[in-house]
Design an enzyme around this catalytic site. Structure first.
Site, PDB file in Angstrom:
ATOM      1  N   HIS A 166       0.843  -1.216   0.000  1.00 56.38           N
ATOM      2  CA  HIS A 166       0.000   0.000   0.000  1.00 56.38           C
ATOM      3  C   HIS A 166       0.871   1.256   0.000  1.00 56.38           C
ATOM      4  O   HIS A 166       0.436   2.301   0.470  1.00 56.38           O
ATOM      5  CB  HIS A 166      -0.949   0.040   1.207  1.00 56.38           C
ATOM      6  CG  HIS A 166      -1.673  -1.248   1.448  1.00 56.38           C
ATOM      7  ND1 HIS A 166      -2.925  -1.511   0.939  1.00 56.38           N
ATOM      8  CD2 HIS A 166      -1.300  -2.369   2.131  1.00 56.38           C
ATOM      9  CE1 HIS A 166      -3.302  -2.738   1.308  1.00 56.38           C
ATOM     10  NE2 HIS A 166      -2.341  -3.272   2.028  1.00 56.38           N
ATOM     11  N   SER A 287      15.323  21.753 -15.286  1.00 51.52           N
ATOM     12  CA  SER A 287      14.161  22.571 -15.625  1.00 51.52           C
ATOM     13  C   SER A 287      14.657  23.866 -16.229  1.00 51.52           C
ATOM     14  O   SER A 287      15.707  24.379 -15.850  1.00 51.52           O
ATOM     15  CB  SER A 287      13.356  22.853 -14.363  1.00 51.52           C
ATOM     16  OG  SER A 287      12.600  24.041 -14.520  1.00 51.52           O
ATOM     17  N   LYS A 293      16.240  21.799 -10.124  1.00 48.74           N
ATOM     18  CA  LYS A 293      15.581  20.563 -10.528  1.00 48.74           C
ATOM     19  C   LYS A 293      16.507  19.581 -11.242  1.00 48.74           C
ATOM     20  O   LYS A 293      17.375  19.983 -12.012  1.00 48.74           O
ATOM     21  CB  LYS A 293      14.393  20.860 -11.462  1.00 48.74           C
ATOM     22  CG  LYS A 293      13.246  21.563 -10.773  1.00 48.74           C
ATOM     23  CD  LYS A 293      12.534  20.695  -9.750  1.00 48.74           C
ATOM     24  CE  LYS A 293      11.648  19.647 -10.364  1.00 48.74           C
ATOM     25  NZ  LYS A 293      10.448  20.208 -10.980  1.00 48.74           N
ATOM     26  N   GLU A 300      10.002   8.735 -16.310  1.00 53.35           N
ATOM     27  CA  GLU A 300       8.655   9.264 -16.536  1.00 53.35           C
ATOM     28  C   GLU A 300       8.173   8.961 -17.946  1.00 53.35           C
ATOM     29  O   GLU A 300       7.015   8.585 -18.166  1.00 53.35           O
ATOM     30  CB  GLU A 300       8.643  10.782 -16.318  1.00 53.35           C
ATOM     31  CG  GLU A 300       8.915  11.194 -14.882  1.00 53.35           C
ATOM     32  CD  GLU A 300       9.094  12.708 -14.794  1.00 53.35           C
ATOM     33  OE1 GLU A 300       8.072  13.418 -14.825  1.00 53.35           O
ATOM     34  OE2 GLU A 300      10.236  13.170 -14.714  1.00 53.35           O
TER      35      GLU A 300
END
Ligand code: ARG
Length: 486
Positions: A166, A287, A293, A300
């Site tokens: 979970h 970024s 970043k 992704e």
């Protein structure tokens, strides 16, 4: 321009006397598939060479004619490989393009190649050949992925982290054990691809349009020449089904889903919140506005591209579901999803292989997550249960101890013996040893479990599996940038 000349410029000329009008220009664009199916050219030409040699062996065409045709086809294949072929959409598909060029070069005898053959058995043969090879190529890529995991696992046997259910910290495991779970997932996908390749390895050639042919073909000869196990048993089925593509793409969809789940873990682990891994610069980007970043883009994208592969599978299934036997033109639409599914999974495997090979795991962060996560609560319950307390009661007692710890901001191992005894009189000093994470993992010493000797055995077994497949594990991992380090 006379009607006659206009017709010469359209495929209608190819279809012969029946057609009086040229094909509408939009219809031509709508039906032409060569932009996509030119990728089948090597397989198409192999199939044609096998066919014409068999025609000669059966005396259906002259040996000299067959030789001429086969030699020219070989030259065309080389030109295609060099990128010199000029593909003409007016010639509709790869088959007509190749045949037209052939006939331009060898003259009218080129027209004999298509004796006792239809594009229906031709394209079914091409797709079986192409997809069979593609399955083997993807399986080999999966092997490289597994080799990297084997090496990374060897370097991370000592690293403990919480296993999750979970997405809540559950019980400690070894990082190597987690990486080996990934390898099991992908190895099953490999097996499914090879199963599909095995089952599709039958030859449609000789089934012609749908009902075979009156010519005395030797179907076994072409089947053998093309590496098929046998000729297909039913001509309608041979030209009328694409279930073999569904099987291969279903295996790919499963692999894509696995790769997506692995990617999701890499994304999570890359967050500052988890901080379990730092992906190498080669597989991350920054970024354009936020200088701090470092984004795990490859993971992704791998997660994002999964949708295409699942879509490819759905595309094939829906394309097939309403089709009566045998061939229907709908089937021309099988190619784009098959190519896309293989391309996407192949690229994803390559990118993730490199990304995982070069990722830096952060054992100290994993340990910290273990400490703060009550991943030792099961040990407390098991300790009581092993001393005769019914497990349900032991579970309850431990729950109360966790509640105390949460309230006091402590770990279970930081509770005093007095505090422990307030919840159960049986507790004694030996509990603290059981709370050690290393001990907790070592006690899970069953096959398939995270104890050190089980993990070492699993790594050894994986390496043997790869060795039997002639994969040089260390060389592959080194090439991908992996070292046996954490
Ligand atoms: N380009 C076609 C396909 O991929 C080849 C078969 C065409 N057959 C036909 N009867 N029109 O399906």
């Amino acid at each position: 321009m006379t009607d006659e000349r206009r017709r010469e410029k359209t495929p209608q000329a190819t279809w012969g006397g029946r057609f009086e009008e040229p094909l509408d220009v939009v219809a031509l664009r709508y039906s032409a598939s060569v932009d996509v199916d030119k990728r089948l050219a090597p397989e198409d030409i192999r199939g044609s060479i096998a066919h014409v040699q068999m025609l000669a062996a059966r005396g259906i065409v002259g040996a000299d004619e067959a030789e001429k045709i086969a030699a020219e086809l070989g030259r065309i294949a080389e030109e295609i490989a060099r990128g010199e072929m000029v593909w003409d959409p007016a010639r509709e598909d790869v088959h007509m393009n190749v045949e037209t060029v052939l006939t331009e070069r060898v003259g009218a005898i080129g027209g004999k190649l298509h004796t006792a053959r239809s594009r229906n058995d031709q394209v079914a043969t091409d797709m079986r050949l192409w997809t069979r090879e593609a399955c083997l190529r993807t399986a080999a890529r999966i092997d490289r992925f597994l080799a990297v995991l084997a090496v990374r696992a060897a370097g991370t046997v000592d690293v403990l982290l919480p296993g999750y259910t979970h997405l809540q910290r559950a019980q400690p495991v070894r990082l190597a054990h987690h990486l080996l779970a990934w390898s099991e997932m992908l190895d099953r996908d490999r097996g499914r691809l090879l199963d599909a390749a095995r089952r599709m390895n039958e030859s449609p050639l000789g089934c012609a349009a749908l009902a075979g042919t009156t010519f005395p073909l030797d179907r076994a000869m072409t089947a053998a020449a093309l590496g098929f196990d046998r000729p297909m048993r039913n001509s309608l089925d041979a030209v009328g089904d694409r279930d073999f593509l569904v099987e291969a793409v279903a295996a790919l969809a499963n692999a894509a889903v696995h790769l997506s789940r692995i990617s999701e873990e890499l994304v999570l682990w890359s967050t500052q919140e988890f901080g379990f891994v730092t992906m190498s610069d080669a597989y991350t980007t920054g970024s354009s506005i936020m200088p701090q970043k470092k984004n795990p883009d490859m993971a992704e994208l791998a997660r994002g591209k999964t949708g295409r592969v699942v879509g490819d599978l759905v595309n094939l299934l829906v394309m097939l579901k309403g089709l009566p036997l045998a061939y229907n033109r709908d089937m021309q639409e099988d190619k784009a999803p098959v190519f896309d599914a293989f391309d996407t999974v192949d690229d994803t495997l390559d990118v993730l292989t490199g990304a995982i090979a070069t990722a830096r795991f952060r054992p100290e962060r994993m340990r910290a997550a273990l400490r703060d996560g009550f991943a030792d609560a099961t040990e407390v319950a098991d300790w009581l249960a092993a001393r005769g307390v019914p497990f349900r009661e032991a579970h309850h007692v431990t729950g109360r101890l966790v509640g105390r710890c949460v309230a006091a901001g402590k770990a279970l191992s930081e509770l005093t013996l007095d505090e422990l005894r307030e919840e159960h009189p049986l507790f004694d000093e030996s509990l603290y040893a059981a709370l050690d994470f290393e001990t907790a993992v070592e006690r899970r010493d069953l096959p398939g479990g995270p104890a050190r000797r089980q993990v070492h055995a699993a790594i050894e077994e994986l390496r043997e599996r790869l060795h039997e497949r002639a994969v040089d594990v260390d060389a592959v991992a080194r090439a991908a940038g992996a070292e046996a380090r954490s």
